[in-house]
Design a protein around this motif. Sequence first.
Motif, PDB file in Angstrom:
ATOM      1  N   TYR A 121       0.839  -1.323  -0.041  1.00  0.00           N
ATOM      2  CA  TYR A 121       0.089  -0.033  -0.007  1.00  0.00           C
ATOM      3  C   TYR A 121       0.670   1.230  -0.150  1.00  0.00           C
ATOM      4  N   LYS A 381      -1.319   9.278  -6.307  1.00  0.00           N
ATOM      5  CA  LYS A 381      -2.156   8.937  -5.035  1.00  0.00           C
ATOM      6  C   LYS A 381      -3.384   9.768  -4.998  1.00  0.00           C
ATOM      7  N   LEU A 391     -11.060   7.098   1.733  1.00  0.00           N
ATOM      8  CA  LEU A 391     -10.640   6.029   0.420  1.00  0.00           C
ATOM      9  C   LEU A 391      -9.232   6.631   0.262  1.00  0.00           C
ATOM     10  N   ASP A 392      -8.264   5.663   0.145  1.00  0.00           N
ATOM     11  CA  ASP A 392      -7.208   5.881  -0.371  1.00  0.00           C
ATOM     12  C   ASP A 392      -6.721   4.878  -1.603  1.00  0.00           C
ATOM     13  N   THR A 393      -6.140   5.463  -2.606  1.00  0.00           N
ATOM     14  CA  THR A 393      -5.849   4.823  -3.785  1.00  0.00           C
ATOM     15  C   THR A 393      -4.359   5.249  -4.391  1.00  0.00           C
ATOM     16  N   TYR A 420      -3.223   0.081  -5.681  1.00  0.00           N
ATOM     17  CA  TYR A 420      -4.083  -0.351  -4.353  1.00  0.00           C
ATOM     18  C   TYR A 420      -5.250   0.436  -4.154  1.00  0.00           C
ATOM     19  N   PHE A 421      -6.061  -0.140  -3.314  1.00  0.00           N
ATOM     20  CA  PHE A 421      -7.540   0.531  -2.974  1.00  0.00           C
ATOM     21  C   PHE A 421      -7.478   0.358  -1.354  1.00  0.00           C
ATOM     22  N   ALA A 423      -9.789   1.365   2.187  1.00  0.00           N
ATOM     23  CA  ALA A 423     -10.928   2.132   2.654  1.00  0.00           C
ATOM     24  C   ALA A 423     -10.966   1.726   4.208  1.00  0.00           C
TER      25      ALA A 423
END
Length: 679
Positions: A121, A381, A391-393, A420-421, A423
């Motif tokens: 991540y 990012k 939410l992080d991507t 990556y994703f 939550a």
Amino acid sequence: MKKIMSLSLVGFVCLQASAVDLGIIKVEAKVDTEVVKDLHGEALKSADLAEALFRQSPSVALVRRSGIANDIIVRGQKKDNINVTIDGVKLYGACPNRMDPPVSHVLTNNIDFIEMHEGPYSVEDFGVLSADVKVHTIKPTQAWSGDVNLGYGSWNYQKGAFSLSGGGEKLKVLLSGSIEKSEQYKDGNGDDFVGQIQREIDAGKVSTKKNPQYQERYQNLDAYRKKTLMAKLFWDIADNQELRLSYTANRSDDVLYPSSKMDALYDDSDIYNLEYTLKDLGAYSKALDIQLYQSEVTHPMSTKYRNMGKKGYMTHALTTKMQSAKLKNSLEVENHTITLGLDYSLRNWDGGYLKNAVALPEKFYHSIYDVDTQNSALFLKDKIALERWTLDTGLRYDKTKITSKNTTQADNNYDALSGYFFATYQAEEAHKYFVGLGKSSRVPDGKELYWIGMPMKMPDGSMKAMSIGTPNLEMTSNTEFDIGVDMQFDDGTFKAKAFYSMLDNFIAYNASNKMHRYENVDATLYGLELSGTYIATESFYLDYGVAYQRGKKEHPLRGQSGTNMPEVPPLKYNLAGNYAWDEQLSLRAEIVGADKWRDFDAENGEQTLDAYTIFNLKATKTFGKNIELTLGVDNLFDKTYAVSNTYKDLILLPTIGENEVMLMNEPGRYLYTNLKYRF
């Protein structure tokens, strides 16, 4: 209530192995990150970061090589499968036998805190396959201050360290240094390094044909001597501009590695780092960060002190240099925080052999032949803040080329797309749930691709060197799923994490092959980690942690039948009680243990390790505002035990008639004291 909550944060993120002033240390921990602080307490016993992390985090296992410069395993992964940076600097060791891992090039008492992102991540750095360990060192302060440390422990451990920091509103500086040494530690049986080797020889397990025992005149050598220096300058050029310069030097001499055939004559590293930040440049740039750095490591290891080197000793001398440039820009668009970046790095790795300090012909004695690993990458990012969700991507594209100056070794090119994703759901004010899915990769290193072993004389009188590396390896990819919960209560905290990892083209060592011993194989890893604290009273709290991992290869390696993954430790646990006697005295009692090592890669050198439980005690007393005295004992009952297995990817002393290598025991009962003066 404020005191209780700060206590819970202390126990939750630190799983501390040292007594602290209860209620002072506060850390804002991210749900997907373990934050380790208060490593100054572990610095009282040695500069070894690996040992400190092993004691403080249940997901970290130790690879014991010596009294210092040990390595770590995170979630059953090590080497290039985990990424280690020091203030953003990606550092590599020069030794193909991991005598100088990245975590050995930073001193524990220079560390502010460490972030451990488990899983794929992170997209800002090259090669974050299964974990990202970010070490943040101490920063200069505006007010002038400093400290002096004097330490002494069993086996004549001696340490002196200092730090000095201060400046003005615009310019701040920091200078710290240390010197330490120790004799060979003794295990619970009373065996020092010489004794542990002799134990194996007397049992008929280690051959004396090429006798690895230390020569009589060197048997009382210290285990190591180490000196460090760190200098920093922070300059606020303008309200929105800051320049940070730093230099770190590590000098280790005569580091003994008893379970290997060679010892390090010295291990030198230099880290140069420049960071420049511009803030609030407009609607499309909240912060623009530029980083340039270079790290260099020199590592000659030798048989000079062993009986096998009495008539003529061999030295394997290696160097590595890492140069990098990174540019990233952050901006905010409504509820999005977006980061875009460029990343470039070039690593050189070179090594050859000498006899009696005279270089041997490169044609036959060049182990790693001037190998360059060049990487260019783009990354993106986005952090999206919703009412209860975060939410992080992330996405990263890598283009890597690896070349050797040996014209018989082919170039390798790798292209990879990672992403990556992640939550996080805030169910209540103090309860969070999280889930993540990501994919990342790492390329083979110069050893795995191109390493050439010592040449052998053939029956016809010619010399032939065996290629240990496998020049056509594929890169390793990790597709991983993580899920967990993070809860805080009035009287404690609780966190649970589970993961399932699918590794494509995992790079494994195949001891059955005479040549090309590195091999790609698909594999799976999965595990569970629990951690937390319980606040019993305002003066007493417990912190605990437990971690379990398991790994399987999809099929056996060529010529083998087993499918157990190597270097996947068994269940490990930590439990500690912390008591504040009063404002000046704090006490800690700690249990650290692990289950029996039942699932291991026997065909590649690993073996059964017994379960163990050890007890540690520590007391810290302050006198006024300036003086602090610490007394402690580790392994209170002088237990004989081992924590690191014997995977043959490392060159260790082989046993006779078995596919195993020499096991190295941990230190026995260790008493220590430290006196600190702050000003």
